[in-house]
Design a protein around this motif. Sequence first.
Motif, PDB file in Angstrom:
ATOM      1  N   LEU B  61       0.841  -1.201   0.000  1.00 42.30           N
ATOM      2  CA  LEU B  61       0.000   0.000   0.000  1.00 42.30           C
ATOM      3  C   LEU B  61       0.877   1.253   0.000  1.00 42.30           C
ATOM      4  O   LEU B  61       0.535   2.262  -0.591  1.00 42.30           O
ATOM      5  N   VAL B  62       2.040   1.149   0.681  1.00 41.75           N
ATOM      6  CA  VAL B  62       2.914   2.315   0.790  1.00 41.75           C
ATOM      7  C   VAL B  62       4.290   1.990   0.220  1.00 41.75           C
ATOM      8  O   VAL B  62       4.586   0.851  -0.096  1.00 41.75           O
ATOM      9  N   ASP B  63       5.089   3.005   0.115  1.00 47.90           N
ATOM     10  CA  ASP B  63       6.454   2.826  -0.373  1.00 47.90           C
ATOM     11  C   ASP B  63       7.341   3.820   0.386  1.00 47.90           C
ATOM     12  O   ASP B  63       6.837   4.664   1.127  1.00 47.90           O
ATOM     13  N   PHE B  64       8.628   3.707   0.211  1.00 50.37           N
ATOM     14  CA  PHE B  64       9.551   4.679   0.789  1.00 50.37           C
ATOM     15  C   PHE B  64      10.107   5.567  -0.316  1.00 50.37           C
ATOM     16  O   PHE B  64      10.343   5.086  -1.425  1.00 50.37           O
ATOM     17  N   ASP B  65      10.352   6.832  -0.015  1.00 49.77           N
ATOM     18  CA  ASP B  65      11.170   7.617  -0.949  1.00 49.77           C
ATOM     19  C   ASP B  65      12.638   7.425  -0.550  1.00 49.77           C
ATOM     20  O   ASP B  65      12.935   6.664   0.370  1.00 49.77           O
ATOM     21  N   GLU B  66      13.550   8.130  -1.224  1.00 54.93           N
ATOM     22  CA  GLU B  66      14.960   7.828  -0.963  1.00 54.93           C
ATOM     23  C   GLU B  66      15.398   8.224   0.445  1.00 54.93           C
ATOM     24  O   GLU B  66      16.409   7.751   0.943  1.00 54.93           O
ATOM     25  N   ASN B  67      14.599   9.082   1.103  1.00 54.14           N
ATOM     26  CA  ASN B  67      14.944   9.461   2.475  1.00 54.14           C
ATOM     27  C   ASN B  67      14.168   8.654   3.511  1.00 54.14           C
ATOM     28  O   ASN B  67      14.049   9.054   4.654  1.00 54.14           O
ATOM     29  N   LEU B  68      13.626   7.528   3.063  1.00 53.16           N
ATOM     30  CA  LEU B  68      12.888   6.627   3.935  1.00 53.16           C
ATOM     31  C   LEU B  68      11.608   7.245   4.503  1.00 53.16           C
ATOM     32  O   LEU B  68      11.124   6.833   5.553  1.00 53.16           O
ATOM     33  N   SER B 127       2.712  -8.792  11.515  1.00 50.94           N
ATOM     34  CA  SER B 127       1.286  -8.573  11.245  1.00 50.94           C
ATOM     35  C   SER B 127       0.438  -8.615  12.511  1.00 50.94           C
ATOM     36  O   SER B 127      -0.698  -8.167  12.508  1.00 50.94           O
ATOM     37  N   LYS B 128       1.007  -9.145  13.604  1.00 48.27           N
ATOM     38  CA  LYS B 128       0.167  -9.385  14.786  1.00 48.27           C
ATOM     39  C   LYS B 128      -0.423  -8.109  15.374  1.00 48.27           C
ATOM     40  O   LYS B 128      -1.401  -8.168  16.109  1.00 48.27           O
ATOM     41  N   VAL B 129       0.137  -6.971  15.045  1.00 44.60           N
ATOM     42  CA  VAL B 129      -0.365  -5.715  15.599  1.00 44.60           C
ATOM     43  C   VAL B 129      -1.735  -5.341  14.989  1.00 44.60           C
ATOM     44  O   VAL B 129      -2.502  -4.575  15.565  1.00 44.60           O
ATOM     45  N   SER B 157       6.271   0.167   8.562  1.00 46.92           N
ATOM     46  CA  SER B 157       6.490  -1.280   8.595  1.00 46.92           C
ATOM     47  C   SER B 157       5.840  -1.959   7.396  1.00 46.92           C
ATOM     48  O   SER B 157       6.290  -2.995   6.934  1.00 46.92           O
ATOM     49  N   MET B 158       4.784  -1.330   6.885  1.00 45.32           N
ATOM     50  CA  MET B 158       4.082  -1.951   5.759  1.00 45.32           C
ATOM     51  C   MET B 158       4.851  -1.877   4.451  1.00 45.32           C
ATOM     52  O   MET B 158       4.413  -2.424   3.447  1.00 45.32           O
ATOM     53  N   ASN B 159       5.996  -1.216   4.470  1.00 44.37           N
ATOM     54  CA  ASN B 159       6.818  -1.239   3.268  1.00 44.37           C
ATOM     55  C   ASN B 159       7.556  -2.569   3.147  1.00 44.37           C
ATOM     56  O   ASN B 159       8.137  -2.887   2.122  1.00 44.37           O
ATOM     57  N   MET B 401      26.247 -12.357  17.565  1.00 44.37           N
ATOM     58  CA  MET B 401      25.072 -12.328  16.707  1.00 44.37           C
ATOM     59  C   MET B 401      25.174 -11.120  15.792  1.00 44.37           C
ATOM     60  O   MET B 401      25.845 -10.147  16.126  1.00 44.37           O
ATOM     61  N   GLY B 402      24.475 -11.189  14.680  1.00 44.98           N
ATOM     62  CA  GLY B 402      24.300 -10.008  13.859  1.00 44.98           C
ATOM     63  C   GLY B 402      22.844  -9.591  13.981  1.00 44.98           C
ATOM     64  O   GLY B 402      21.971 -10.437  14.112  1.00 44.98           O
ATOM     65  N   TRP B 403      22.584  -8.309  13.955  1.00 47.54           N
ATOM     66  CA  TRP B 403      21.183  -7.862  14.017  1.00 47.54           C
ATOM     67  C   TRP B 403      21.052  -6.628  13.138  1.00 47.54           C
ATOM     68  O   TRP B 403      21.793  -5.660  13.304  1.00 47.54           O
ATOM     69  N   SER B 404      20.155  -6.694  12.177  1.00 52.25           N
ATOM     70  CA  SER B 404      20.041  -5.551  11.290  1.00 52.25           C
ATOM     71  C   SER B 404      18.783  -4.763  11.569  1.00 52.25           C
ATOM     72  O   SER B 404      18.677  -3.615  11.182  1.00 52.25           O
ATOM     73  N   GLY B 405      17.832  -5.364  12.250  1.00 51.85           N
ATOM     74  CA  GLY B 405      16.637  -4.621  12.625  1.00 51.85           C
ATOM     75  C   GLY B 405      16.005  -3.901  11.452  1.00 51.85           C
ATOM     76  O   GLY B 405      15.181  -3.021  11.618  1.00 51.85           O
ATOM     77  N   GLY B 406      16.405  -4.269  10.235  1.00 52.46           N
ATOM     78  CA  GLY B 406      15.903  -3.568   9.055  1.00 52.46           C
ATOM     79  C   GLY B 406      14.509  -4.010   8.688  1.00 52.46           C
ATOM     80  O   GLY B 406      13.842  -3.360   7.898  1.00 52.46           O
ATOM     81  N   ALA B 407      14.065  -5.110   9.243  1.00 53.21           N
ATOM     82  CA  ALA B 407      12.738  -5.591   8.931  1.00 53.21           C
ATOM     83  C   ALA B 407      11.849  -5.348  10.135  1.00 53.21           C
ATOM     84  O   ALA B 407      12.261  -5.641  11.249  1.00 53.21           O
ATOM     85  N   PRO B 408      10.648  -4.883   9.941  1.00 52.84           N
ATOM     86  CA  PRO B 408      10.086  -4.498   8.666  1.00 52.84           C
ATOM     87  C   PRO B 408      10.450  -3.071   8.240  1.00 52.84           C
ATOM     88  O   PRO B 408      10.227  -2.729   7.091  1.00 52.84           O
ATOM     89  N   ALA B 409      10.955  -2.238   9.110  1.00 53.54           N
ATOM     90  CA  ALA B 409      11.336  -0.883   8.700  1.00 53.54           C
ATOM     91  C   ALA B 409      12.491  -0.451   9.571  1.00 53.54           C
ATOM     92  O   ALA B 409      12.605  -0.882  10.719  1.00 53.54           O
ATOM     93  N   PRO B 410      13.375   0.390   9.045  1.00 53.39           N
ATOM     94  CA  PRO B 410      14.529   0.819   9.837  1.00 53.39           C
ATOM     95  C   PRO B 410      14.116   1.820  10.901  1.00 53.39           C
ATOM     96  O   PRO B 410      14.432   2.990  10.831  1.00 53.39           O
TER      97      PRO B 410
END
Lengths: 309, 506
Positions: B61-68, B127-129, B157-159, B401-410
Amino acid sequence: MFRYILKRLLALIPVLIGVSFFIFSLLALTPGDPANIVLGADADEAAIKIFRTEQGLDDPFLVRYARFVYRAVAHGDIGRSYATHRPVAAEIVTVFPTTVKLASLAVLTAVVIGIPFGIISAVKQYSVLDSVTMILAMVGVSMPNFWIGVLLILFFSVHLGWFPSSGFDTLSAMILPSVTLASNTLAIITRMTRSSMLEVIKSDYIRTARAKGQRESVVIWKHALGNALIPIITVVGIQFGHLLGGAILTESIFSVPGLGRLMVDGIKSRDYPVVQGGVLYIALMFALINLLVDLLYAWVDPRIRMRYR
Amino acid sequence: MTKKILLLLLSCCFLAASHLPSLAAQDVLTVACVYDAKTLDPHITNDTGSHLMMRQIYEKLVDFDENLNVVPNLAESWEISEDGKTYTFHLRRGVKFHNGEEMKASDVFFSFKRMLSPEAAAIHAYSKVIDPDSFKIIDDYTIVMSTKEPLGAFLASMNHGFASIVSEKAVTEAGQDYGVNPVGTGAFKFVSWAKGDRLTLERFDEYHGVKPALSKMILRAVTESTSRTIELESGAVDIVQDPPGSDVNRLEGNSGLKVMRMPGQLVYHMGFNLDKAPYDNIKVRQAMNIAVNRPGMAKVVYRGNATPATGPWTEAVKYAVTDAPQIAYDIERAKQLLKEAGYENGFKAVIWVPDRKEQGDMATILQSEYKKIGIDMEIKVYEWGAYIEALKDPEHELYIMGWSGGAPAPDPYFFAGPKFHSSVVGSSNRCRLNDKTVDSLIDRGAAMKDGPEREKIYKELYVKIEELLPWIVLVNPDQIFAAKKSVEGVDYGSSSITYYGNAYFK
């Protein structure tokens, strides 16, 4: 003959039951929760609970095994992949043609090159050609697949640019993986042919054949090779069965989407149904190839054929 | 005879030509990816490899622009209720699925319901939210839904691919085979998928947005990292993701190629089990924190293709503290701290690592660093599946551990929530941090709308976590791409799940 085949096929049932029980226990003993791998290392507890319930993972071991056997026997259903939700049989069918192609090409290469060289080595024992062949065969047996593969890529893909270094879609892409996979089998077949031929060549009936003035080529190809073929067929059969089980290293190096990759991915991601299905399939293939080899004996050797009557 | 030889020669030429790159204007992009997709059904998996490939097929439904910043995509506009829980989405009209169906509110409803079904357990974390009983279809182009709690980062997060909109008709028709017959609304539609090898997509001519320049996109799964570089060097692919650090220098020296280095979101860290002595002592943690030569680690483990970590999350995450100073490397001070903590003679420690080369190397470096301050550290290597399971057991001491926390949104909420909130101790909170202030900061920031107040709270959280030191952050590996010089138009930066549809050849 027919009764013999039937008997052998029936003997498959205990084999498959044994194999499935064994792999089931091994997977049950392996640490690592499939839910945590399929859903991600940081999946929340609620989702893990849903997954485990859905897949019946919380049931005791024997209940799970019984359910697996029941579904397999009653519905021919060996389960669905946790990761893709598709039937395991469909997943295997997807990769099966690639694996068969790769294994057949490798065995074909090995047979076509290995048997003639083995024969020549035996006939011209202790000649320069024999020594060179045997040294090469020794190298072929000793060199690990992955190393040969990387060397071939470096030389033929990077340096000469003749063949692609990965994939398995065109004929030119199939050459390097097949040759890599064939190298060990080729060396084994050459050595086996040589030793088997050497044994036969020294026997009395070969001397008789020569004494009656038979042409040398007929003596070698018909009288000697015919009798030396049994151990060669055994080796080829075992190797083929082995390769049908997927060539994990070769498939990884060349990105060939075959059974080996499917199994390794399945094991890494604890996709139990895929691993169980894959192992069962490999066991089945191995058993069938063995049966085929036994039947080939009868075809090659009239003495054995007599016993089936 | 001559004819035969000629024929043979000719066929040889064809064989040779068949895998040479064509000289005509190029509009087929081939990308060598690190992983193959497991499935092309966005709702049943959460792995990066799958979502990268699906990113090219599906839209949200949504998207990010280059500045997130969140911008409209399949939803043209939306309203958010006063309490921050209810969203009214106005859908774009005339959006076609690849099967020719028009996207309507019923498809959106179907997609979201599917995200909440037991089958979609893999994405429930995101999605649980959503409140499953809150959906209301107002008309074909308007749908209302609510979150159970107000969540400021919900739209962002929906991106993520979990919120991809699927065609109800296509999913129902394909049944269990949907994962190999995907139907989305993106600029590229599915053609074929040779699993483990390549995914082939072609331009979707009825796409509602800007027409892509490419006619075809091929995403190849080349899991062997050296093979990926070789494929680029031999010209068989146009872009490679994540070439091995040892190959990067060679690629940079190749005049036909370019190498792009993006600061990554991934934070490698050594976690403590805070419930266990001596790691419950802040002085011990501080000592271990400053006894690590991070620039050295970045150089040795990643051949310089990484930056020394400076804080719990990187600048790629929203509201991160920018220009944070390097963490000091001071063995003398570390010894002093250990002495103050009562461990003058050091202690024995055990670190757990997964059987991945980089993490093993990091552990070896840590082992030799800690030896200097008297800590005798043993390394235990686990297979990944066994590792995850073992870490649930509160018996562990140290782990990498590695953690990127990039999902679902930074967003700091998605970064800190799973790792530091006390409600997930023993599952994803492996350091077992249980701190009231941290919990309350995470929760307060979660409910807020984006803005300076939220920024203030999450910056406070960042500082608080630095102070508590539940982790020792180590390095942030760069995200590296290498491509032919002629490939333009790809935005490599904004996400770890790159969209290649805008690429063109110069």
